[in-house]
Design a protein around this motif. Structure first.
Motif, PDB file in Angstrom:
ATOM      1  N   ARG A   1       0.838  -1.205   0.000  1.00  0.00           N
ATOM      2  CA  ARG A   1       0.000   0.000   0.000  1.00  0.00           C
ATOM      3  C   ARG A   1       0.873   1.255   0.000  1.00  0.00           C
ATOM      4  O   ARG A   1       0.628   2.212  -0.746  1.00  0.00           O
ATOM      5  N   LEU A   2       1.914   1.262   0.821  1.00  0.00           N
ATOM      6  CA  LEU A   2       2.786   2.426   0.879  1.00  0.00           C
ATOM      7  C   LEU A   2       3.544   2.609  -0.435  1.00  0.00           C
ATOM      8  O   LEU A   2       3.631   3.720  -0.970  1.00  0.00           O
ATOM      9  N   ARG A   3       4.080   1.520  -0.966  1.00  0.00           N
ATOM     10  CA  ARG A   3       4.842   1.637  -2.217  1.00  0.00           C
ATOM     11  C   ARG A   3       3.965   2.116  -3.364  1.00  0.00           C
ATOM     12  O   ARG A   3       4.397   2.898  -4.216  1.00  0.00           O
ATOM     13  N   SER A   4       2.705   1.658  -3.400  1.00  0.00           N
ATOM     14  CA  SER A   4       1.823   2.025  -4.507  1.00  0.00           C
ATOM     15  C   SER A   4       1.487   3.513  -4.512  1.00  0.00           C
ATOM     16  O   SER A   4       1.124   4.064  -5.549  1.00  0.00           O
ATOM     17  N   ALA A   5       1.594   4.152  -3.359  1.00  0.00           N
ATOM     18  CA  ALA A   5       1.270   5.582  -3.267  1.00  0.00           C
ATOM     19  C   ALA A   5       2.481   6.470  -3.517  1.00  0.00           C
ATOM     20  O   ALA A   5       2.339   7.697  -3.546  1.00  0.00           O
TER      21      ALA A   5
ATOM     22  N   ALA B   1       0.381  11.657  -0.648  1.00  0.00           N
ATOM     23  CA  ALA B   1       0.354  12.465  -1.872  1.00  0.00           C
ATOM     24  C   ALA B   1       1.356  13.606  -1.790  1.00  0.00           C
ATOM     25  O   ALA B   1       2.053  13.917  -2.780  1.00  0.00           O
ATOM     26  N   ALA B   2       1.451  14.245  -0.629  1.00  0.00           N
ATOM     27  CA  ALA B   2       2.419  15.326  -0.449  1.00  0.00           C
ATOM     28  C   ALA B   2       3.850  14.802  -0.567  1.00  0.00           C
ATOM     29  O   ALA B   2       4.718  15.442  -1.173  1.00  0.00           O
ATOM     30  N   LEU B   3       4.094  13.626   0.030  1.00  0.00           N
ATOM     31  CA  LEU B   3       5.423  13.016  -0.084  1.00  0.00           C
ATOM     32  C   LEU B   3       5.763  12.725  -1.541  1.00  0.00           C
ATOM     33  O   LEU B   3       6.859  13.038  -2.019  1.00  0.00           O
ATOM     34  N   ALA B   4       4.811  12.102  -2.240  1.00  0.00           N
ATOM     35  CA  ALA B   4       5.053  11.735  -3.632  1.00  0.00           C
ATOM     36  C   ALA B   4       5.350  12.962  -4.488  1.00  0.00           C
ATOM     37  O   ALA B   4       6.306  12.976  -5.277  1.00  0.00           O
ATOM     38  N   GLU B   5       4.542  13.994  -4.327  1.00  0.00           N
ATOM     39  CA  GLU B   5       4.734  15.225  -5.098  1.00  0.00           C
ATOM     40  C   GLU B   5       6.093  15.857  -4.806  1.00  0.00           C
ATOM     41  O   GLU B   5       6.812  16.298  -5.709  1.00  0.00           O
TER      42      GLU B   5
ATOM     43  N   PRO C   1       6.310   7.385  -5.678  1.00  0.00           N
ATOM     44  CA  PRO C   1       6.904   7.285  -7.014  1.00  0.00           C
ATOM     45  C   PRO C   1       7.762   6.034  -7.169  1.00  0.00           C
ATOM     46  O   PRO C   1       8.311   5.503  -6.197  1.00  0.00           O
ATOM     47  N   ASP C   2       7.882   5.565  -8.402  1.00  0.00           N
ATOM     48  CA  ASP C   2       8.762   4.434  -8.688  1.00  0.00           C
ATOM     49  C   ASP C   2      10.176   4.761  -8.218  1.00  0.00           C
ATOM     50  O   ASP C   2      10.662   5.888  -8.383  1.00  0.00           O
ATOM     51  N   GLY C   3      10.822   3.771  -7.653  1.00  0.00           N
ATOM     52  CA  GLY C   3      12.204   3.960  -7.207  1.00  0.00           C
ATOM     53  C   GLY C   3      12.342   4.334  -5.753  1.00  0.00           C
ATOM     54  O   GLY C   3      13.426   4.206  -5.185  1.00  0.00           O
ATOM     55  N   VAL C   4      11.260   4.805  -5.124  1.00  0.00           N
ATOM     56  CA  VAL C   4      11.317   5.106  -3.690  1.00  0.00           C
ATOM     57  C   VAL C   4      11.333   3.785  -2.923  1.00  0.00           C
ATOM     58  O   VAL C   4      10.524   2.900  -3.184  1.00  0.00           O
ATOM     59  N   GLU C   5      12.253   3.669  -1.988  1.00  0.00           N
ATOM     60  CA  GLU C   5      12.417   2.422  -1.249  1.00  0.00           C
ATOM     61  C   GLU C   5      11.956   2.593   0.196  1.00  0.00           C
ATOM     62  O   GLU C   5      11.881   3.714   0.711  1.00  0.00           O
ATOM     63  N   LEU C   6      11.669   1.469   0.833  1.00  0.00           N
ATOM     64  CA  LEU C   6      11.242   1.463   2.227  1.00  0.00           C
ATOM     65  C   LEU C   6      12.316   0.844   3.104  1.00  0.00           C
ATOM     66  O   LEU C   6      12.934  -0.167   2.741  1.00  0.00           O
ATOM     67  N   CYS C   7      12.525   1.458   4.257  1.00  0.00           N
ATOM     68  CA  CYS C   7      13.452   0.949   5.267  1.00  0.00           C
ATOM     69  C   CYS C   7      12.670   0.755   6.558  1.00  0.00           C
ATOM     70  O   CYS C   7      11.937   1.655   6.983  1.00  0.00           O
ATOM     71  N   TYR C   8      12.806  -0.404   7.175  1.00  0.00           N
ATOM     72  CA  TYR C   8      12.085  -0.693   8.405  1.00  0.00           C
ATOM     73  C   TYR C   8      12.978  -0.489   9.619  1.00  0.00           C
ATOM     74  O   TYR C   8      14.069  -1.067   9.704  1.00  0.00           O
ATOM     75  N   ALA C   9      12.532   0.346  10.558  1.00  0.00           N
ATOM     76  CA  ALA C   9      13.262   0.568  11.805  1.00  0.00           C
ATOM     77  C   ALA C   9      12.957  -0.573  12.764  1.00  0.00           C
ATOM     78  O   ALA C   9      11.843  -0.689  13.289  1.00  0.00           O
ATOM     79  N   VAL C  10      13.931  -1.427  13.001  1.00  0.00           N
ATOM     80  CA  VAL C  10      13.738  -2.660  13.765  1.00  0.00           C
ATOM     81  C   VAL C  10      13.216  -2.389  15.171  1.00  0.00           C
ATOM     82  O   VAL C  10      12.496  -3.210  15.749  1.00  0.00           O
ATOM     83  N   LYS C  11      13.539  -1.229  15.734  1.00  0.00           N
ATOM     84  CA  LYS C  11      13.141  -0.943  17.107  1.00  0.00           C
ATOM     85  C   LYS C  11      11.627  -0.947  17.297  1.00  0.00           C
ATOM     86  O   LYS C  11      11.136  -1.141  18.411  1.00  0.00           O
ATOM     87  N   ALA C  12      10.872  -0.745  16.216  1.00  0.00           N
ATOM     88  CA  ALA C  12       9.414  -0.702  16.342  1.00  0.00           C
ATOM     89  C   ALA C  12       8.842  -2.047  16.776  1.00  0.00           C
ATOM     90  O   ALA C  12       7.881  -2.093  17.550  1.00  0.00           O
ATOM     91  N   ASN C  13       9.400  -3.139  16.267  1.00  0.00           N
ATOM     92  CA  ASN C  13       8.923  -4.474  16.636  1.00  0.00           C
ATOM     93  C   ASN C  13       9.918  -5.484  16.094  1.00  0.00           C
ATOM     94  O   ASN C  13       9.927  -5.797  14.909  1.00  0.00           O
ATOM     95  N   THR C  14      10.763  -6.004  16.959  1.00  0.00           N
ATOM     96  CA  THR C  14      11.795  -6.938  16.516  1.00  0.00           C
ATOM     97  C   THR C  14      11.210  -8.275  16.077  1.00  0.00           C
ATOM     98  O   THR C  14      11.818  -8.987  15.268  1.00  0.00           O
TER      99      THR C  14
END
Length: 400
Positions: free
Chosen positions: A31-35, A230-234, A37-50
């Motif tokens: 869901r996050l990736r689809s919103a 949408a603001a992030l994508a723009e 732009p292409d090429g934007v990557e996701l990084c998960y902060a492990v501290k949230a839930n190991t």
């Protein structure tokens, strides 16, 4: 998870219990990736839930480890070193030395001070390695360095053969609800990256940015995630620097995958107020802001107590309190419930981020709860047994 599934977990594994649903992770990342732009990557902060790190790793480009312990967890789960960003305001020589000496280097090491730059440089030279680094920009607190210092560090790192300057990291807080703020922060990062290209004589390839997307934890809260994305994508599409953008997320990725289950052990009236005493408490259930006593979290009564939930029963206001010997241990005030009694099970939703990792777990030497991970096939697996904390709180000389 359905009420029936949760009640089966409570009966099978006991309470209090953390239940994390792997089936929620891939759709959430998609869901996050689809919103974006292409090429934007996701990084998960492990501290949230190991506990969901291994299940989430295939769905993100990177994982961020902020301590030696989190680095060890990533290694134990088989996460490739090249997928891990070594972060954290305090870094020790021993763990950095091990990471830089390993056959595969980390994706990056963040640098939060001139001393950290010297530490990473010295270890890299000692092993004859070229270590990728991200310079962390401060948002006005103890993390990172100010802009002027960052430019100086960038100039030094760009000329050092032991360092591969990848770019900049910025995290300015969590639970942000303003699209305008996200636009300002991305624009400021873009301007900094353009400046650094001039300072370093080349464009830097990466920006790691923590947008702090919010979770609407409490009744009456609103979070227009669509407008924020949408603001992030723009803003990202409008960047002039050409760097790859990596969004560092924790809470936003995993909050929805978790449920905290706690059983009512006593129900009573005191001076006209009804109190339900649960076997859990605020040492295990941590929502953002430590404000459980003031706001109503997402909670519901499951069927299966000695008083079956009944639509015809009178709805009463219950103060749900935990098992700690402090008046602050209030999970929710005057919660309207019908059919609550000793033995009833309460399910607190949106417990996938920080609840299992941030609470005051050692207070009163209460056991740490079991943790269950529900797999993609719906089958639960016990991923942490109940842990006695009295062994951690007991002086060594008297341990039996």
């Amino acid at each position: 998870m359905t009420d029936r599934e949760l009640l089966c977990l409570a009966e099978g594994f006991g309470t209090p219990l953390y239940a994390f649903d792997e089936r929620e992770l891939a759709p959430r990342a998609a869901r996050l990736r689809s919103a974006l732009p292409d090429g934007v990557e996701l990084c998960y902060a492990v501290k949230a839930n190991t506990f969901v790190t291994g299940a989430l790793a295939p769905h993100v480009s990177r994982l961020e480890a902020c301590s030696p312990g989190e680095q060890r967890i990533c290694r134990a789960l088989g996460v490739p070193a090249g997928k891990v960003v070594i972060s954290g305001v305090s870094k020790d020589r021993e763990s950095l030395d091990a990471a830089i000496a390993a056959p595969e280097l980390p994706a990056a090491v963040t640098v939060e001070s001139p001393a950290q730059l010297e530490l990473v440089r010295g270890i890299a030279r000692g092993w004859g390695r070229r270590v990728p680094v991200l310079l962390r920009l401060s948002s006005g607190n103890q993390f990172g360095v100010d802009r002027e210092e960052l430019v100086r560090l960038a100039r030094a790192a760009a000329r050092d053969p032991a360092l591969e300057l990848r770019g900049v990291q910025l995290f300015t807080g969590t639970q942000k609800r303003s699209p305008a703020r996200l636009r300002r922060e991305v624009a400021a990062l873009d301007a900094l990256m353009v400046e650094l290209a001039g300072v370093c004589g080349r464009e830097l390839p990466e920006v790691e940015y923590g947008p702090g997307l919010p979770v609407a934890y409490f009744e009456g809260e609103e979070a227009d995630e669509g407008a924020l994305l949408a603001a992030l994508a723009e803003s990202i599409l409008g960047m002039a620097c050409g760097a790859r953008v990596i969004l560092e997320l924790g809470r936003s990725l995993v909050a929805g995958c978790g449920t905290y289950l706690t059983r009512v052990t006593d129900a009573k009236a005191v001076a006209g107020e009804r109190y339900a005493i649960a076997d859990g408490g605020i040492h295990q259930l941590v929502y953002y802001g430590q404000s459980l006593a003031m706001r109503r979290p997402p909670v519901r009564l499951l069927r299966g107590g000695t008083g079956e939930k009944d639509g015809a029963a009178e709805e009463l206001g219950w103060n749900v309190c935990g098992s700690l010997c402090t008046v602050n241990d209030i999970l929710v005030k005057r919660l309207p419930l019908a059919g609550l009694s000793a033995g009833s099970v309460l399910a607190f939703d949106l417990a996938g981020a920080y609840c299992a990792t941030e609470g005051a777990a050692l207070f009163l030497s209460r056991d740490l709860p079991r943790v269950v991970l529900v797999g993609r096939d719906g089958a639960p697996a016990l991923v942490r047994e109940r842990v006695r904390t009295d062994q951690l709180n007991m002086p060594v000389a008297v341990r039996g």
